[in-house]
Design an enzyme around this catalytic site. Sequence first.
Site, mmCIF file in Angstrom:
data_model
loop_
_atom_site.group_PDB
_atom_site.id
_atom_site.type_symbol
_atom_site.label_atom_id
_atom_site.label_comp_id
_atom_site.label_asym_id
_atom_site.label_seq_id
_atom_site.Cartn_x
_atom_site.Cartn_y
_atom_site.Cartn_z
ATOM 1 C CE LYS A 48 -1.824 2.687 3.060
ATOM 2 N NZ LYS A 48 -1.711 3.958 2.332
ATOM 3 N N GLY A 64 7.830 4.858 6.971
ATOM 4 C CA GLY A 64 7.000 6.030 7.244
ATOM 5 C C GLY A 64 7.385 6.678 8.552
ATOM 6 C CB SER A 65 5.669 9.232 10.523
ATOM 7 O OG SER A 65 4.413 8.624 10.743
ATOM 8 N N GLY A 109 4.430 4.126 12.608
ATOM 9 C CA GLY A 109 5.224 2.906 12.820
ATOM 10 C C GLY A 109 4.830 2.196 14.106
ATOM 11 C CD GLU A 138 14.467 0.644 6.894
ATOM 12 O OE1 GLU A 138 14.999 1.636 7.416
ATOM 13 O OE2 GLU A 138 15.108 -0.390 6.610
ATOM 14 C CB CYS A 190 14.050 8.954 6.033
ATOM 15 S SG CYS A 190 15.014 7.999 4.871
ATOM 16 C CD GLU A 200 11.272 12.860 10.047
ATOM 17 O OE1 GLU A 200 10.226 12.346 10.442
ATOM 18 O OE2 GLU A 200 12.030 12.304 9.214
HETATM 19 P P1 NAD Z 1 3.094 8.267 7.486
HETATM 20 O O1 NAD Z 1 3.509 7.438 8.630
HETATM 21 O O2 NAD Z 1 2.074 9.326 7.696
HETATM 22 O O3 NAD Z 1 2.512 7.339 6.327
HETATM 23 C C1 NAD Z 1 3.269 6.297 5.744
HETATM 24 C C2 NAD Z 1 2.341 5.239 5.218
HETATM 25 O O4 NAD Z 1 1.667 4.621 6.308
HETATM 26 C C3 NAD Z 1 1.239 5.761 4.295
HETATM 27 O O5 NAD Z 1 1.058 4.823 3.256
HETATM 28 C C4 NAD Z 1 0.027 5.808 5.203
HETATM 29 O O6 NAD Z 1 -1.199 5.703 4.522
HETATM 30 C C5 NAD Z 1 0.273 4.577 6.066
HETATM 31 N N1 NAD Z 1 -0.375 4.570 7.379
HETATM 32 C C6 NAD Z 1 -0.490 5.588 8.262
HETATM 33 N N2 NAD Z 1 -1.112 5.159 9.379
HETATM 34 C C7 NAD Z 1 -1.395 3.841 9.201
HETATM 35 C C8 NAD Z 1 -2.024 2.854 9.998
HETATM 36 N N3 NAD Z 1 -2.502 3.107 11.209
HETATM 37 N N4 NAD Z 1 -2.105 1.604 9.497
HETATM 38 C C9 NAD Z 1 -1.612 1.288 8.289
HETATM 39 N N5 NAD Z 1 -1.026 2.206 7.482
HETATM 40 C C10 NAD Z 1 -0.906 3.461 7.933
HETATM 41 O O7 NAD Z 1 4.422 8.853 6.865
HETATM 42 P P2 NAD Z 1 4.553 9.881 5.662
HETATM 43 O O8 NAD Z 1 4.163 11.226 6.158
HETATM 44 O O9 NAD Z 1 3.888 9.313 4.461
HETATM 45 O O10 NAD Z 1 6.131 9.822 5.370
HETATM 46 C C11 NAD Z 1 7.052 10.622 5.999
HETATM 47 C C12 NAD Z 1 7.782 9.843 7.071
HETATM 48 O O11 NAD Z 1 8.396 8.687 6.509
HETATM 49 C C13 NAD Z 1 8.927 10.651 7.678
HETATM 50 O O12 NAD Z 1 8.942 10.460 9.066
HETATM 51 C C14 NAD Z 1 10.154 10.022 7.023
HETATM 52 O O13 NAD Z 1 11.347 10.211 7.748
HETATM 53 C C15 NAD Z 1 9.748 8.598 6.931
HETATM 54 N N6 NAD Z 1 10.552 7.869 5.931
HETATM 55 C C16 NAD Z 1 11.450 6.949 6.384
HETATM 56 C C17 NAD Z 1 12.268 6.278 5.473
HETATM 57 C C18 NAD Z 1 13.308 5.278 5.937
HETATM 58 O O14 NAD Z 1 13.793 4.529 5.106
HETATM 59 N N7 NAD Z 1 13.684 5.264 7.205
HETATM 60 C C19 NAD Z 1 12.135 6.522 4.109
HETATM 61 C C20 NAD Z 1 11.199 7.451 3.688
HETATM 62 C C21 NAD Z 1 10.403 8.125 4.616
#
Ligand code: NAD
Length: 515
Positions: free
Chosen positions: A194, A247-248, A252, A269, A303, A406
């Site tokens: 997703k 993601g965040s 996470g 990640e 990130c 962040e």
């Molecule tokens: P986010 O956590 O808001 O969303 C990421 C994904 O998770 C999206 O697809 C979202 O729809 C999904 N999601 C959110 N809540 C969920 C839940 N309860 N259940 C299932 N899925 C859910 O993050 P974002 O704003 O899209 O991305 C930015 C963040 O990602 C930043 O913190 C960035 O540092 C991090 N990031 C980390 C890496 C890494 O490799 N460490 C790489 C890229 C981005």
Amino acid sequence: MNTLNQTALNQLNNNLEYFKLNAASPLSNWVNGKLYAGQGENISLLNPVTNLELTVYSDAGPNLLDKAVKAAQEAQVKWQSLTASQRGRLMLQAIAGLQGHEEQLAQLESVVSGKPIRDCRAEVEKVREMFEYYAGWCDKLHGQVIPVAGSHFNYVRHVPYGVVGQITPWNAPMFTCAWQLAPAIAAGNAVVLKPSELTPFTSVVIAKCLEQSGLPTGLINIVNGLGHTTGAALTNHPNIAKLVFVGSPSSGKSIASAAASRLVPSVLELGGKSANIIFADANLNNAIPGAQAAIFGAAGQSCVAGSRLLVHESIIDTVCNKLADACPNIKTGLPSDPQTQMGPLQNAAQFKKVNSMIAQALEDGAILVTGGGFPQELPKDASNGYFIEPTVLRNVSPNMQIACEEVFGPVLVVMPFSSEEQAISLANGTRYGLAGAVWSQDTARAHRVAHQLRAGTVWINSYKTISVMSPFGGFGESGYGRSSGLAGLQEYTIQQSVWVETAEESTVAMGYGAG
Ligand code: NAD
């Protein structure tokens, strides 16, 4: 009429049409070898350049997600029954299917994400690299023979999980998609992925091109929708055997607890607040452009962004002056312009968050070295876009929000240190631990400091170089598990230990055996 928005709409529609995703509502899911419209609520995508609507699509919803999991289960059985060499060959054949479509894919990403076109072209190239790299691993993922005592022959196999669930963010949609798809299938799994609801299309195109060029139908399924609907349905699905989340940290934690409640393993990640340390003996001709690239690439939506610049107190004025001179030269502009180095932020919420964090930092006593506002040189039609100048702040103390949280935007804080020990302590004084860098011409010191940083990736006299060949991941709240390299492949397998009796007479005994 907003001419920029009209141009973006044309770019979007032409590329959706090119990949046959266009319909009344875009076909935003790839399930069991077919395109589907979602079955849930409408999701509106706004243009990062104009803040006007680009398109509307529908959330996949739980039924389509369930269909995707079923398709993946069937495909995985067939995929696993192929020889390792056959899987590797098919992966190579499949990735060749992207050839000739790179520019359309980059254009589609750029118009939806607001990323500069040159960054999107580079990201497509990474997709190819990742598939080629992991295709090469298929027939090299050897087991082991363990020299156990007694008459048994013991060996270890790497077994795929089955169907893995993957969730990716909006800042690097194609990169994170291929980053996780390639090792998962190389190890013999099938996938339901997703993407972020804000950048839904390019993962669908990648999966479609790969399956139409050789991968079995149903091996890769892409479902698009919101986190709390389709995302939650994926994390809670009983037939998902492992979850990999990019993601965040806050999301996470939800994903990790959903996984834990089903006793399913996860890889996380997550975000970072990485320290970039410049010692007094650093070569500033390299360190200053390095510090800029570390934070302003992708408009800080990276990130590993080097968002905390720790500078020896003896050179902090020089460094700030050089940044004040250099930052206005970063070409901030429209994503479609090949010269643009920094485009808009991806979405309205992020734009609001970054601006409010800058305002809070100034209220807390930070001083603006450069930037902080809306870039002057943009066309009038972009005046409601999500653009922020490259921004540098000093007079920042380590406990201020801007130094701890962040930002995920083009904002650099500069803080002084007086000794090596203090630099290390400041760098590690964060709950994150994704990346960091040391700039010094004293090689011994550079290694000594690098080894003491609690971060998954550390650069010496460099920043942001990464490779699919080298493991990547976090310490602390930046997550756990590893992606890339052999470690990234092994995350997608479970070890199975097989014991074979070699003696003619059985040595099986009551108790814990002969070993
Ligand atoms: P986010 O956590 O808001 O969303 C990421 C994904 O998770 C999206 O697809 C979202 O729809 C999904 N999601 C959110 N809540 C969920 C839940 N309860 N259940 C299932 N899925 C859910 O993050 P974002 O704003 O899209 O991305 C930015 C963040 O990602 C930043 O913190 C960035 O540092 C991090 N990031 C980390 C890496 C890494 O490799 N460490 C790489 C890229 C981005």
